[in-house]
Scaffold this motif. Structure first.
Motif, short mmCIF file in Angstrom:
data_model
loop_
_atom_site.label_atom_id
_atom_site.label_comp_id
_atom_site.label_asym_id
_atom_site.label_seq_id
_atom_site.Cartn_x
_atom_site.Cartn_y
_atom_site.Cartn_z
N ASP A 1 28.53 9.25 27.68
CA ASP A 1 27.35 8.09 27.47
C ASP A 1 27.71 6.90 26.39
O ASP A 1 27.22 5.78 26.82
CB ASP A 1 26.11 8.79 26.71
CG ASP A 1 25.60 9.99 27.73
OD1 ASP A 1 25.96 9.92 29.06
OD2 ASP A 1 24.80 10.80 27.15
N ASN A 2 28.77 7.02 25.62
CA ASN A 2 28.97 6.28 24.72
C ASN A 2 30.22 5.07 24.92
O ASN A 2 30.39 4.24 24.25
CB ASN A 2 29.51 6.77 23.18
CG ASN A 2 27.94 7.42 22.66
OD1 ASN A 2 26.79 7.05 23.06
ND2 ASN A 2 28.47 8.51 22.01
N ALA A 3 30.99 5.58 26.14
CA ALA A 3 32.05 4.91 26.51
C ALA A 3 31.81 3.66 27.45
O ALA A 3 30.78 4.04 28.32
CB ALA A 3 32.97 5.69 26.92
N THR A 4 32.41 2.65 27.54
CA THR A 4 32.44 1.69 28.35
C THR A 4 33.30 1.70 29.67
O THR A 4 33.01 1.33 30.73
CB THR A 4 32.62 0.29 27.94
OG1 THR A 4 33.75 0.19 27.08
CG2 THR A 4 31.53 0.19 26.67
N SER A 5 34.60 2.28 29.19
CA SER A 5 35.59 2.30 30.53
C SER A 5 35.80 4.01 30.51
O SER A 5 35.86 4.65 29.54
CB SER A 5 36.76 1.59 29.91
OG SER A 5 37.48 2.22 28.84
N LEU A 6 36.02 4.45 31.69
CA LEU A 6 36.08 5.81 31.93
C LEU A 6 36.83 5.95 33.15
O LEU A 6 36.88 5.18 34.05
CB LEU A 6 34.64 6.41 32.11
CG LEU A 6 33.68 6.49 31.04
CD1 LEU A 6 32.43 6.81 31.62
CD2 LEU A 6 33.94 7.62 30.01
N ASP A 7 37.90 6.97 32.86
CA ASP A 7 38.74 7.47 33.95
C ASP A 7 38.09 9.04 34.18
O ASP A 7 38.27 9.89 33.31
CB ASP A 7 40.26 7.65 33.64
CG ASP A 7 41.07 8.03 34.85
OD1 ASP A 7 40.46 8.67 35.57
OD2 ASP A 7 42.29 7.85 34.81
#
Length: 561
Positions: free
Chosen positions: A472-478
Protein backbone atom coordinates in the motif's frame (compact mmCIF):
# COMPACT_ATOMS: atom_id res chain seq x y z
CA UNK A 1 -46.14 -49.09 -20.63
CA UNK A 2 -45.80 -49.39 -24.41
CA UNK A 3 -42.66 -47.27 -24.26
CA UNK A 4 -41.15 -49.55 -21.60
CA UNK A 5 -41.98 -52.66 -23.64
CA UNK A 6 -40.55 -51.17 -26.83
CA UNK A 7 -37.33 -50.05 -25.14
CA UNK A 8 -36.97 -52.81 -22.57
CA UNK A 9 -33.50 -53.90 -23.66
CA UNK A 10 -32.24 -50.30 -23.75
CA UNK A 11 -33.61 -49.56 -20.28
CA UNK A 12 -32.06 -52.73 -18.85
CA UNK A 13 -28.74 -51.91 -20.48
CA UNK A 14 -28.76 -48.38 -19.04
CA UNK A 15 -29.56 -49.72 -15.59
CA UNK A 16 -26.69 -52.17 -15.97
CA UNK A 17 -24.35 -49.32 -16.96
CA UNK A 18 -25.47 -47.29 -13.94
CA UNK A 19 -24.64 -50.25 -11.69
CA UNK A 20 -21.24 -50.60 -13.36
CA UNK A 21 -20.53 -46.89 -12.91
CA UNK A 22 -21.36 -47.16 -9.21
CA UNK A 23 -19.22 -50.30 -8.93
CA UNK A 24 -16.29 -48.34 -10.36
CA UNK A 25 -16.40 -45.85 -7.48
CA UNK A 26 -17.37 -48.34 -4.77
CA UNK A 27 -13.77 -48.81 -3.50
CA UNK A 28 -13.54 -45.01 -3.04
CA UNK A 29 -16.77 -44.91 -1.06
CA UNK A 30 -15.82 -47.94 1.04
CA UNK A 31 -12.49 -46.41 2.08
CA UNK A 32 -13.73 -42.82 2.32
CA UNK A 33 -11.10 -41.09 0.18
CA UNK A 34 -10.22 -40.45 -3.44
CA UNK A 35 -7.22 -42.50 -4.67
CA UNK A 36 -3.90 -40.89 -3.71
CA UNK A 37 -2.25 -41.42 -7.08
CA UNK A 38 0.85 -39.68 -8.42
CA UNK A 39 -0.98 -36.56 -9.62
CA UNK A 40 -3.96 -36.51 -7.27
CA UNK A 41 -3.10 -33.18 -5.57
CA UNK A 42 -2.53 -31.49 -8.91
CA UNK A 43 -5.90 -32.47 -10.35
CA UNK A 44 -7.90 -32.10 -7.16
CA UNK A 45 -6.66 -28.52 -6.88
CA UNK A 46 -7.71 -27.91 -10.48
CA UNK A 47 -11.22 -29.05 -9.54
CA UNK A 48 -11.18 -26.86 -6.40
CA UNK A 49 -10.08 -23.85 -8.47
CA UNK A 50 -12.86 -24.30 -11.01
CA UNK A 51 -15.50 -24.88 -8.33
CA UNK A 52 -14.40 -21.71 -6.47
CA UNK A 53 -14.60 -19.70 -9.69
CA UNK A 54 -18.06 -21.05 -10.43
CA UNK A 55 -19.27 -20.03 -6.98
CA UNK A 56 -18.11 -16.49 -7.78
CA UNK A 57 -19.84 -16.48 -11.17
CA UNK A 58 -16.79 -17.07 -13.38
CA UNK A 59 -17.12 -19.98 -15.79
CA UNK A 60 -13.87 -19.41 -17.67
CA UNK A 61 -11.05 -19.80 -15.11
CA UNK A 62 -7.69 -19.07 -16.71
CA UNK A 63 -5.54 -17.66 -13.91
CA UNK A 64 -5.52 -20.01 -10.92
CA UNK A 65 -5.57 -17.86 -7.80
CA UNK A 66 -7.33 -19.94 -5.12
CA UNK A 67 -4.93 -22.87 -5.41
CA UNK A 68 -1.42 -23.62 -6.73
CA UNK A 69 0.15 -21.47 -3.98
CA UNK A 70 -1.77 -18.37 -5.11
CA UNK A 71 0.87 -17.23 -7.59
CA UNK A 72 -1.52 -16.44 -10.44
CA UNK A 73 -0.64 -19.63 -12.27
CA UNK A 74 -2.13 -19.48 -15.77
CA UNK A 75 -2.94 -23.18 -15.83
CA UNK A 76 -6.35 -22.71 -17.42
CA UNK A 77 -4.78 -21.75 -20.74
CA UNK A 78 -2.25 -24.58 -20.77
CA UNK A 79 -4.13 -27.57 -19.37
CA UNK A 80 -7.62 -28.42 -20.72
CA UNK A 81 -10.29 -27.84 -18.09
CA UNK A 82 -13.70 -28.17 -19.76
CA UNK A 83 -14.10 -31.87 -18.89
CA UNK A 84 -13.50 -31.05 -15.22
CA UNK A 85 -16.75 -29.08 -15.05
CA UNK A 86 -18.89 -32.06 -13.94
CA UNK A 87 -16.51 -32.64 -11.02
CA UNK A 88 -16.61 -28.97 -10.06
CA UNK A 89 -20.40 -28.77 -10.36
CA UNK A 90 -20.87 -31.87 -8.20
CA UNK A 91 -18.41 -30.50 -5.65
CA UNK A 92 -20.52 -27.36 -5.33
CA UNK A 93 -23.78 -29.32 -5.11
CA UNK A 94 -22.77 -32.12 -2.72
CA UNK A 95 -21.44 -31.36 0.75
CA UNK A 96 -19.39 -34.56 1.01
CA UNK A 97 -16.32 -33.94 -1.17
CA UNK A 98 -15.43 -37.62 -1.58
CA UNK A 99 -18.92 -38.51 -2.78
CA UNK A 100 -18.91 -35.52 -5.14
CA UNK A 101 -15.60 -36.39 -6.83
CA UNK A 102 -16.46 -40.10 -6.91
CA UNK A 103 -19.76 -39.35 -8.66
CA UNK A 104 -17.77 -37.33 -11.20
CA UNK A 105 -15.85 -40.49 -12.04
CA UNK A 106 -19.08 -42.49 -12.15
CA UNK A 107 -20.59 -39.96 -14.56
CA UNK A 108 -17.75 -40.39 -17.04
CA UNK A 109 -17.70 -44.17 -16.65
CA UNK A 110 -21.41 -44.25 -17.49
CA UNK A 111 -20.85 -42.00 -20.52
CA UNK A 112 -17.92 -44.09 -21.77
CA UNK A 113 -19.80 -47.37 -21.37
CA UNK A 114 -22.59 -45.98 -23.53
CA UNK A 115 -20.29 -44.49 -26.14
CA UNK A 116 -18.11 -47.60 -26.40
CA UNK A 117 -21.18 -49.82 -26.68
CA UNK A 118 -22.68 -47.55 -29.34
CA UNK A 119 -19.64 -47.41 -31.62
CA UNK A 120 -18.90 -51.13 -31.11
CA UNK A 121 -22.42 -52.04 -32.11
CA UNK A 122 -22.13 -49.90 -35.24
CA UNK A 123 -19.19 -52.03 -36.32
CA UNK A 124 -20.16 -55.52 -35.11
CA UNK A 125 -24.00 -55.36 -35.10
CA UNK A 126 -23.91 -57.66 -32.09
CA UNK A 127 -25.17 -56.30 -28.77
CA UNK A 128 -23.57 -58.97 -26.59
CA UNK A 129 -20.17 -58.49 -28.21
CA UNK A 130 -20.54 -54.70 -27.91
CA UNK A 131 -21.54 -55.02 -24.26
CA UNK A 132 -18.52 -57.20 -23.58
CA UNK A 133 -16.19 -54.85 -25.44
CA UNK A 134 -17.42 -51.76 -23.60
CA UNK A 135 -17.19 -53.47 -20.18
CA UNK A 136 -13.73 -54.90 -20.86
CA UNK A 137 -12.45 -51.53 -22.08
CA UNK A 138 -13.83 -49.36 -19.27
CA UNK A 139 -12.85 -51.91 -16.60
CA UNK A 140 -9.43 -52.53 -18.13
CA UNK A 141 -6.20 -52.49 -16.17
CA UNK A 142 -4.89 -49.25 -17.64
CA UNK A 143 -8.08 -47.27 -17.01
CA UNK A 144 -7.83 -48.57 -13.44
CA UNK A 145 -4.19 -47.46 -13.21
CA UNK A 146 -5.01 -43.97 -14.51
CA UNK A 147 -7.70 -43.53 -11.88
CA UNK A 148 -6.66 -45.55 -8.85
CA UNK A 149 -2.86 -45.59 -9.03
CA UNK A 150 -1.66 -42.65 -11.11
CA UNK A 151 -4.70 -40.39 -10.66
CA UNK A 152 -3.84 -39.08 -14.13
CA UNK A 153 -7.22 -37.42 -14.49
CA UNK A 154 -6.57 -35.77 -17.85
CA UNK A 155 -5.51 -39.03 -19.45
CA UNK A 156 -8.35 -40.89 -17.73
CA UNK A 157 -10.87 -38.50 -19.26
CA UNK A 158 -9.33 -38.81 -22.72
CA UNK A 159 -9.58 -42.61 -22.42
CA UNK A 160 -13.31 -42.26 -21.79
CA UNK A 161 -13.75 -40.79 -25.28
CA UNK A 162 -10.98 -42.58 -27.19
CA UNK A 163 -13.36 -45.26 -28.58
CA UNK A 164 -15.40 -42.54 -30.32
CA UNK A 165 -12.32 -41.10 -32.00
CA UNK A 166 -11.10 -44.57 -33.03
CA UNK A 167 -14.48 -45.39 -34.57
CA UNK A 168 -14.49 -42.02 -36.32
CA UNK A 169 -11.07 -42.72 -37.80
CA UNK A 170 -12.27 -46.15 -38.95
CA UNK A 171 -15.40 -44.63 -40.50
CA UNK A 172 -13.54 -41.89 -42.37
CA UNK A 173 -10.89 -44.16 -43.90
CA UNK A 174 -12.47 -47.61 -44.11
CA UNK A 175 -16.19 -47.40 -43.31
CA UNK A 176 -18.97 -44.91 -43.90
CA UNK A 177 -17.07 -41.65 -44.39
CA UNK A 178 -20.27 -39.67 -43.82
CA UNK A 179 -19.86 -40.46 -40.13
CA UNK A 180 -16.84 -38.16 -39.90
CA UNK A 181 -18.41 -36.25 -36.94
CA UNK A 182 -17.40 -39.18 -34.71
CA UNK A 183 -13.76 -38.41 -35.48
CA UNK A 184 -14.26 -34.66 -35.14
CA UNK A 185 -15.97 -34.68 -31.77
CA UNK A 186 -14.16 -37.71 -30.39
CA UNK A 187 -10.85 -35.93 -30.97
CA UNK A 188 -12.31 -32.66 -29.74
CA UNK A 189 -13.16 -34.07 -26.31
CA UNK A 190 -9.71 -35.69 -26.11
CA UNK A 191 -8.17 -32.28 -26.84
CA UNK A 192 -10.39 -30.76 -24.15
CA UNK A 193 -9.11 -33.37 -21.69
CA UNK A 194 -5.40 -34.01 -22.22
CA UNK A 195 -2.81 -32.59 -24.61
CA UNK A 196 -0.42 -35.58 -24.53
CA UNK A 197 -3.25 -38.04 -25.25
CA UNK A 198 -4.14 -35.84 -28.23
CA UNK A 199 -0.55 -36.10 -29.48
CA UNK A 200 -0.43 -39.89 -29.03
CA UNK A 201 -3.85 -40.45 -30.64
CA UNK A 202 -3.05 -38.18 -33.61
CA UNK A 203 0.31 -39.88 -34.11
CA UNK A 204 -1.37 -43.31 -33.99
CA UNK A 205 -3.96 -42.29 -36.59
CA UNK A 206 -1.31 -40.80 -38.87
CA UNK A 207 0.85 -43.96 -38.78
CA UNK A 208 -2.11 -46.28 -39.40
CA UNK A 209 -3.34 -44.12 -42.29
CA UNK A 210 0.11 -44.08 -43.92
CA UNK A 211 0.69 -47.82 -43.49
CA UNK A 212 -2.78 -48.74 -44.78
CA UNK A 213 -2.96 -46.02 -47.44
CA UNK A 214 -2.95 -48.61 -50.25
CA UNK A 215 -6.19 -50.14 -48.93
CA UNK A 216 -8.09 -46.86 -48.63
CA UNK A 217 -10.69 -46.67 -51.39
CA UNK A 218 -12.60 -43.62 -52.65
CA UNK A 219 -9.71 -41.51 -51.36
CA UNK A 220 -10.89 -38.13 -52.63
CA UNK A 221 -14.19 -38.27 -50.78
CA UNK A 222 -12.60 -39.72 -47.67
CA UNK A 223 -9.95 -37.01 -47.43
CA UNK A 224 -12.57 -34.33 -48.00
CA UNK A 225 -14.48 -35.77 -45.02
CA UNK A 226 -11.22 -35.83 -43.08
CA UNK A 227 -10.89 -32.11 -43.81
CA UNK A 228 -14.41 -31.54 -42.49
CA UNK A 229 -13.52 -33.48 -39.35
CA UNK A 230 -10.33 -31.50 -38.74
CA UNK A 231 -12.03 -28.12 -39.20
CA UNK A 232 -14.95 -29.10 -36.97
CA UNK A 233 -12.57 -30.48 -34.36
CA UNK A 234 -10.63 -27.20 -34.28
CA UNK A 235 -13.85 -25.17 -34.03
CA UNK A 236 -15.29 -27.28 -31.22
CA UNK A 237 -11.96 -27.24 -29.33
CA UNK A 238 -11.22 -23.55 -29.90
CA UNK A 239 -12.22 -22.70 -26.32
CA UNK A 240 -8.93 -24.27 -25.28
CA UNK A 241 -6.84 -24.15 -28.47
CA UNK A 242 -7.04 -20.39 -29.08
CA UNK A 243 -5.96 -19.22 -25.58
CA UNK A 244 -3.30 -21.96 -25.53
CA UNK A 245 -1.84 -20.89 -28.89
CA UNK A 246 -1.99 -17.23 -27.85
CA UNK A 247 0.17 -17.84 -24.77
CA UNK A 248 2.60 -20.17 -26.56
CA UNK A 249 3.20 -17.55 -29.26
CA UNK A 250 3.61 -14.76 -26.71
CA UNK A 251 6.77 -16.08 -25.02
CA UNK A 252 8.88 -19.19 -24.48
CA UNK A 253 7.98 -22.01 -22.09
CA UNK A 254 10.09 -25.02 -21.24
CA UNK A 255 9.00 -28.57 -21.98
CA UNK A 256 6.75 -29.69 -19.11
CA UNK A 257 8.47 -32.24 -16.86
CA UNK A 258 11.02 -33.68 -19.34
CA UNK A 259 11.82 -37.31 -18.60
CA UNK A 260 14.25 -39.74 -20.29
CA UNK A 261 12.28 -42.25 -22.36
CA UNK A 262 12.62 -45.81 -21.12
CA UNK A 263 10.26 -48.69 -21.81
CA UNK A 264 9.20 -51.24 -19.20
CA UNK A 265 10.88 -54.65 -19.39
CA UNK A 266 8.51 -56.79 -21.50
CA UNK A 267 8.58 -59.72 -19.10
CA UNK A 268 7.87 -57.47 -16.12
CA UNK A 269 5.01 -55.88 -18.05
CA UNK A 270 3.39 -59.25 -18.72
CA UNK A 271 3.79 -60.43 -15.11
CA UNK A 272 2.47 -57.16 -13.63
CA UNK A 273 -0.49 -57.27 -16.00
CA UNK A 274 -1.33 -60.85 -15.04
CA UNK A 275 -1.04 -59.97 -11.35
CA UNK A 276 -3.19 -56.87 -11.79
CA UNK A 277 -0.70 -54.48 -10.17
CA UNK A 278 1.80 -51.82 -11.16
CA UNK A 279 1.62 -49.64 -14.25
CA UNK A 280 0.28 -52.39 -16.46
CA UNK A 281 -2.60 -53.58 -18.63
CA UNK A 282 -4.49 -55.95 -16.36
CA UNK A 283 -5.03 -59.72 -16.84
CA UNK A 284 -7.92 -59.58 -19.34
CA UNK A 285 -6.09 -57.29 -21.78
CA UNK A 286 -2.69 -59.01 -21.60
CA UNK A 287 -4.23 -62.47 -22.12
CA UNK A 288 -5.45 -61.24 -25.52
CA UNK A 289 -1.83 -61.59 -26.65
CA UNK A 290 -2.17 -65.39 -26.22
CA UNK A 291 -5.85 -66.05 -26.87
CA UNK A 292 -5.88 -63.83 -29.94
CA UNK A 293 -3.45 -66.26 -31.58
CA UNK A 294 -5.25 -69.37 -30.33
CA UNK A 295 -8.59 -68.16 -31.70
CA UNK A 296 -7.18 -66.33 -34.72
CA UNK A 297 -9.40 -68.16 -37.21
CA UNK A 298 -12.50 -67.14 -35.26
CA UNK A 299 -11.67 -63.43 -35.49
CA UNK A 300 -13.09 -61.13 -38.16
CA UNK A 301 -11.08 -58.63 -40.19
CA UNK A 302 -11.62 -55.80 -37.72
CA UNK A 303 -10.55 -57.96 -34.76
CA UNK A 304 -7.50 -59.30 -36.61
CA UNK A 305 -6.44 -55.77 -37.58
CA UNK A 306 -7.00 -54.63 -33.98
CA UNK A 307 -4.87 -57.51 -32.71
CA UNK A 308 -1.98 -56.57 -35.00
CA UNK A 309 -2.17 -52.86 -34.11
CA UNK A 310 -2.49 -53.61 -30.40
CA UNK A 311 0.43 -56.05 -30.44
CA UNK A 312 2.69 -53.61 -32.28
CA UNK A 313 1.75 -50.90 -29.75
CA UNK A 314 2.46 -53.36 -26.91
CA UNK A 315 5.94 -54.10 -28.25
CA UNK A 316 6.70 -50.42 -28.89
CA UNK A 317 5.58 -49.46 -25.38
CA UNK A 318 8.07 -51.88 -23.81
CA UNK A 319 11.84 -52.18 -23.54
CA UNK A 320 11.84 -54.13 -26.82
CA UNK A 321 11.70 -50.77 -28.59
CA UNK A 322 14.84 -48.54 -28.55
CA UNK A 323 13.26 -45.60 -26.73
CA UNK A 324 16.58 -44.03 -25.81
CA UNK A 325 17.13 -43.15 -29.48
CA UNK A 326 14.09 -40.87 -29.33
CA UNK A 327 15.33 -38.78 -26.41
CA UNK A 328 15.69 -35.09 -27.26
CA UNK A 329 13.33 -35.45 -30.22
CA UNK A 330 9.72 -34.33 -30.61
CA UNK A 331 8.65 -37.73 -29.24
CA UNK A 332 10.13 -37.22 -25.79
CA UNK A 333 7.12 -35.06 -24.86
CA UNK A 334 5.40 -38.41 -24.25
CA UNK A 335 7.49 -38.62 -21.04
CA UNK A 336 6.57 -42.26 -20.34
CA UNK A 337 6.30 -45.00 -22.99
CA UNK A 338 3.64 -46.72 -20.89
CA UNK A 339 1.25 -44.02 -22.07
CA UNK A 340 0.97 -46.14 -25.22
CA UNK A 341 -0.98 -48.65 -23.12
CA UNK A 342 -4.00 -46.56 -24.06
CA UNK A 343 -3.53 -47.74 -27.66
CA UNK A 344 -3.01 -51.35 -26.60
CA UNK A 345 -6.09 -51.20 -24.36
CA UNK A 346 -8.57 -49.89 -26.92
CA UNK A 347 -7.52 -52.33 -29.67
CA UNK A 348 -7.09 -55.36 -27.41
CA UNK A 349 -10.50 -54.66 -25.84
CA UNK A 350 -12.01 -55.03 -29.31
CA UNK A 351 -10.34 -58.42 -29.66
CA UNK A 352 -11.22 -59.44 -26.10
CA UNK A 353 -14.90 -58.77 -26.73
CA UNK A 354 -14.82 -61.15 -29.68
CA UNK A 355 -12.84 -63.79 -27.75
CA UNK A 356 -15.42 -63.84 -24.96
CA UNK A 357 -18.21 -64.07 -27.55
CA UNK A 358 -16.54 -67.00 -29.32
CA UNK A 359 -16.05 -68.85 -26.05
CA UNK A 360 -19.66 -68.19 -25.07
CA UNK A 361 -20.93 -69.41 -28.46
CA UNK A 362 -19.01 -72.65 -27.99
CA UNK A 363 -20.37 -73.01 -24.45
CA UNK A 364 -24.04 -72.36 -25.29
CA UNK A 365 -24.07 -75.21 -27.81
CA UNK A 366 -23.86 -77.63 -24.88
CA UNK A 367 -26.31 -76.07 -22.42
CA UNK A 368 -29.93 -75.07 -21.91
CA UNK A 369 -31.54 -71.64 -21.57
CA UNK A 370 -30.62 -71.34 -17.90
CA UNK A 371 -27.04 -72.32 -18.69
CA UNK A 372 -26.84 -69.61 -21.35
CA UNK A 373 -27.95 -66.95 -18.85
CA UNK A 374 -25.51 -68.29 -16.27
CA UNK A 375 -22.74 -68.25 -18.89
CA UNK A 376 -23.37 -64.58 -19.69
CA UNK A 377 -23.42 -63.65 -16.02
CA UNK A 378 -20.20 -65.59 -15.40
CA UNK A 379 -18.37 -63.72 -18.17
CA UNK A 380 -19.14 -60.35 -16.63
CA UNK A 381 -18.32 -61.61 -13.13
CA UNK A 382 -14.87 -62.68 -14.32
CA UNK A 383 -14.22 -59.31 -15.97
CA UNK A 384 -15.45 -57.26 -13.01
CA UNK A 385 -14.11 -59.42 -10.19
CA UNK A 386 -10.54 -59.20 -11.47
CA UNK A 387 -10.89 -55.43 -11.74
CA UNK A 388 -12.49 -55.02 -8.31
CA UNK A 389 -9.77 -57.05 -6.61
CA UNK A 390 -7.06 -54.83 -8.08
CA UNK A 391 -8.96 -51.64 -7.17
CA UNK A 392 -9.35 -52.72 -3.54
CA UNK A 393 -5.66 -53.66 -3.36
CA UNK A 394 -4.68 -50.19 -4.60
CA UNK A 395 -6.88 -48.50 -1.99
CA UNK A 396 -5.55 -50.69 0.85
CA UNK A 397 -1.98 -49.92 -0.25
CA UNK A 398 -2.64 -46.18 -0.40
CA UNK A 399 -4.35 -46.25 2.99
CA UNK A 400 -1.20 -47.68 4.55
CA UNK A 401 1.28 -45.55 2.59
CA UNK A 402 -0.41 -42.13 2.86
CA UNK A 403 -1.26 -40.52 6.22
CA UNK A 404 -4.82 -39.27 6.57
CA UNK A 405 -3.85 -35.61 6.13
CA UNK A 406 -2.36 -36.51 2.71
CA UNK A 407 -5.53 -38.17 1.43
CA UNK A 408 -8.44 -36.45 -0.28
CA UNK A 409 -11.05 -37.04 2.41
CA UNK A 410 -14.16 -35.03 3.20
CA UNK A 411 -11.96 -32.72 5.32
CA UNK A 412 -9.46 -31.92 2.57
CA UNK A 413 -8.80 -28.21 1.92
CA UNK A 414 -6.03 -27.57 -0.61
CA UNK A 415 -2.84 -29.29 -1.76
CA UNK A 416 0.44 -27.60 -0.83
CA UNK A 417 3.26 -30.05 -1.63
CA UNK A 418 5.40 -28.24 -4.22
CA UNK A 419 6.62 -31.47 -5.82
CA UNK A 420 3.05 -32.46 -6.66
CA UNK A 421 1.93 -29.10 -8.05
CA UNK A 422 4.47 -29.01 -10.90
CA UNK A 423 4.53 -25.21 -10.83
CA UNK A 424 7.53 -25.04 -13.15
CA UNK A 425 5.63 -26.65 -16.03
CA UNK A 426 3.91 -23.50 -17.30
CA UNK A 427 6.12 -20.87 -15.72
CA UNK A 428 7.67 -18.53 -18.35
CA UNK A 429 11.11 -19.82 -19.25
CA UNK A 430 12.79 -16.50 -18.45
CA UNK A 431 11.43 -16.63 -14.91
CA UNK A 432 11.96 -20.28 -13.98
CA UNK A 433 15.00 -19.55 -11.79
CA UNK A 434 12.94 -17.09 -9.77
CA UNK A 435 10.03 -19.47 -9.11
CA UNK A 436 11.02 -20.16 -5.51
CA UNK A 437 10.89 -16.44 -4.76
CA UNK A 438 7.46 -16.05 -6.37
CA UNK A 439 6.12 -18.98 -4.35
CA UNK A 440 7.56 -17.39 -1.21
CA UNK A 441 5.73 -14.11 -1.90
CA UNK A 442 8.89 -12.13 -2.71
CA UNK A 443 8.24 -8.47 -3.51
CA UNK A 444 10.53 -5.56 -4.24
CA UNK A 445 8.89 -2.44 -2.83
CA UNK A 446 10.65 0.85 -3.69
CA UNK A 447 13.88 -1.11 -4.35
CA UNK A 448 13.69 -2.92 -0.99
CA UNK A 449 13.40 -6.72 -0.89
CA UNK A 450 10.48 -7.92 1.19
CA UNK A 451 7.82 -10.62 1.28
CA UNK A 452 4.04 -10.59 1.27
CA UNK A 453 2.28 -13.01 3.58
CA UNK A 454 -0.41 -15.23 2.13
CA UNK A 455 -3.13 -13.43 4.13
CA UNK A 456 -2.29 -10.23 2.23
CA UNK A 457 -2.83 -11.94 -1.13
CA UNK A 458 -6.58 -12.03 -1.78
CA UNK A 459 -7.88 -14.53 -4.31
CA UNK A 460 -10.50 -13.41 -6.81
CA UNK A 461 -11.71 -15.03 -10.05
CA UNK A 462 -8.84 -14.69 -12.54
CA UNK A 463 -7.20 -12.13 -10.25
CA UNK A 464 -4.93 -11.59 -7.23
CA UNK A 465 -5.26 -8.57 -4.98
CA UNK A 466 -2.07 -7.59 -3.10
CA UNK A 467 -2.59 -5.65 0.12
CA UNK A 468 -0.78 -4.76 3.34
CA UNK A 469 1.60 -1.95 4.35
CA UNK A 470 4.44 -3.17 2.15
CA UNK A 471 2.30 -2.87 -0.96
CA UNK A 472 0.00 0.00 0.00
CA UNK A 473 2.78 2.47 0.83
CA UNK A 474 5.10 1.72 -2.12
CA UNK A 475 5.09 3.51 -5.46
CA UNK A 476 7.23 0.97 -7.36
CA UNK A 477 6.56 -2.73 -6.96
CA UNK A 478 7.94 -5.97 -8.35
CA UNK A 479 5.13 -8.41 -7.54
CA UNK A 480 5.20 -12.22 -7.07
CA UNK A 481 3.17 -12.95 -10.18
CA UNK A 482 4.45 -13.79 -13.64
CA UNK A 483 4.12 -12.03 -16.94
CA UNK A 484 1.55 -13.61 -19.24
CA UNK A 485 -0.39 -12.25 -22.16
CA UNK A 486 -3.71 -10.57 -21.27
CA UNK A 487 -2.51 -9.56 -17.80
CA UNK A 488 -3.81 -6.20 -16.57
CA UNK A 489 -2.93 -4.30 -13.40
CA UNK A 490 -5.26 -2.04 -11.41
CA UNK A 491 -4.54 0.36 -8.57
CA UNK A 492 -6.73 2.97 -6.97
CA UNK A 493 -9.65 1.84 -9.10
CA UNK A 494 -7.75 2.54 -12.34
CA UNK A 495 -5.80 0.48 -14.82
CA UNK A 496 -2.07 1.19 -14.60
CA UNK A 497 0.82 0.43 -16.94
CA UNK A 498 3.15 -2.44 -16.07
CA UNK A 499 6.32 -3.99 -17.41
CA UNK A 500 8.03 -7.32 -16.94
CA UNK A 501 11.16 -7.53 -14.79
CA UNK A 502 14.36 -9.41 -15.58
CA UNK A 503 12.72 -12.35 -13.79
CA UNK A 504 9.61 -12.01 -15.98
CA UNK A 505 7.45 -10.86 -13.07
CA UNK A 506 4.96 -7.98 -13.10
CA UNK A 507 6.38 -4.59 -12.07
CA UNK A 508 4.65 -1.22 -11.72
CA UNK A 509 5.69 2.33 -10.92
CA UNK A 510 2.82 4.64 -9.91
CA UNK A 511 4.14 7.80 -8.17
CA UNK A 512 0.68 9.37 -8.08
CA UNK A 513 -1.25 6.32 -6.88
CA UNK A 514 -0.82 4.12 -3.81
CA UNK A 515 -2.84 1.37 -2.16
CA UNK A 516 -3.69 -2.27 -2.95
CA UNK A 517 -2.77 -3.66 -6.36
CA UNK A 518 -4.88 -6.10 -8.37
CA UNK A 519 -3.32 -8.24 -11.10
CA UNK A 520 -5.99 -9.68 -13.33
CA UNK A 521 -6.29 -11.90 -16.38
CA UNK A 522 -8.84 -10.48 -18.82
CA UNK A 523 -9.77 -12.70 -21.80
CA UNK A 524 -8.75 -11.20 -25.12
CA UNK A 525 -10.69 -11.05 -28.36
CA UNK A 526 -8.93 -14.27 -29.40
CA UNK A 527 -10.03 -15.94 -26.16
CA UNK A 528 -13.65 -14.88 -26.61
CA UNK A 529 -13.55 -15.89 -30.26
CA UNK A 530 -12.48 -19.39 -29.22
CA UNK A 531 -15.13 -19.55 -26.49
CA UNK A 532 -17.96 -18.46 -28.79
CA UNK A 533 -16.80 -20.61 -31.70
CA UNK A 534 -16.76 -23.74 -29.52
CA UNK A 535 -20.11 -23.02 -27.87
CA UNK A 536 -21.79 -22.31 -31.21
CA UNK A 537 -20.28 -25.43 -32.81
CA UNK A 538 -21.45 -27.72 -30.01
CA UNK A 539 -24.93 -26.14 -29.85
CA UNK A 540 -25.36 -26.36 -33.63
CA UNK A 541 -24.26 -30.00 -33.57
CA UNK A 542 -26.65 -30.94 -30.75
CA UNK A 543 -29.57 -29.12 -32.42
CA UNK A 544 -28.85 -30.83 -35.75
CA UNK A 545 -28.54 -34.22 -34.04
CA UNK A 546 -31.87 -33.84 -32.22
CA UNK A 547 -33.59 -32.56 -35.37
CA UNK A 548 -32.19 -35.45 -37.41
CA UNK A 549 -33.29 -38.01 -34.79
CA UNK A 550 -36.84 -36.60 -34.77
CA UNK A 551 -36.90 -36.61 -38.56
CA UNK A 552 -35.86 -40.27 -38.66
CA UNK A 553 -38.38 -41.12 -35.94
CA UNK A 554 -41.23 -39.56 -37.92
CA UNK A 555 -40.10 -41.42 -41.03
CA UNK A 556 -40.14 -44.76 -39.18
CA UNK A 557 -43.61 -44.06 -37.73
CA UNK A 558 -44.98 -43.17 -41.17
CA UNK A 559 -43.59 -46.41 -42.60
CA UNK A 560 -45.29 -48.41 -39.83
CA UNK A 561 -48.63 -46.76 -40.63
Amino acid sequence: MNYIKQHKSTILRELFFILLALLFILPMLIHGFIPCGDDWGYHIDRIIEISNNMRHGNFFPMMYTYTFRKIGYLLGTFYPWITLLPFAILKNLISNQVVAIALGFAFYIFISLNLTFHVSNKVFKNKLQSLLTSTIYVFSGYVLVDCYQRMALGEFLSLMFLPVAVYGFYAVFFGNEKEWPYLAFGMSVIILSHVLSTFITSLMFAIIAIVLFHWINNRKQRFIRLGFAILTCIASSAIFLFPFAEQELYQSFGQPSPNPLQGTNFGDLVISSLNGNGYALGPIIILVLLFGLILWKELGLVEKSSYVIGTIALIISSSLFPWSSLNKTVFDVIQFPFRLYMVVTIFYAIVAGKIFLVLFDKFKQHTDKFGKIAGKVLMFIVILLLWFGSAINYMVSEESNYPENMRYTDHYKVYSDLDGLWLSQYTPQDGENYLGNVIGGAVIADDVNDTISSKNIVSEPNALKFTGKTVDNATSLDLPVYNYKNIYVFRGGKQVEWTSSSNDTVTINTPDVKGPVTVKYIPSFIDWLGIMLSIETWIATIVFYVWNRKKKGKSVNNERR
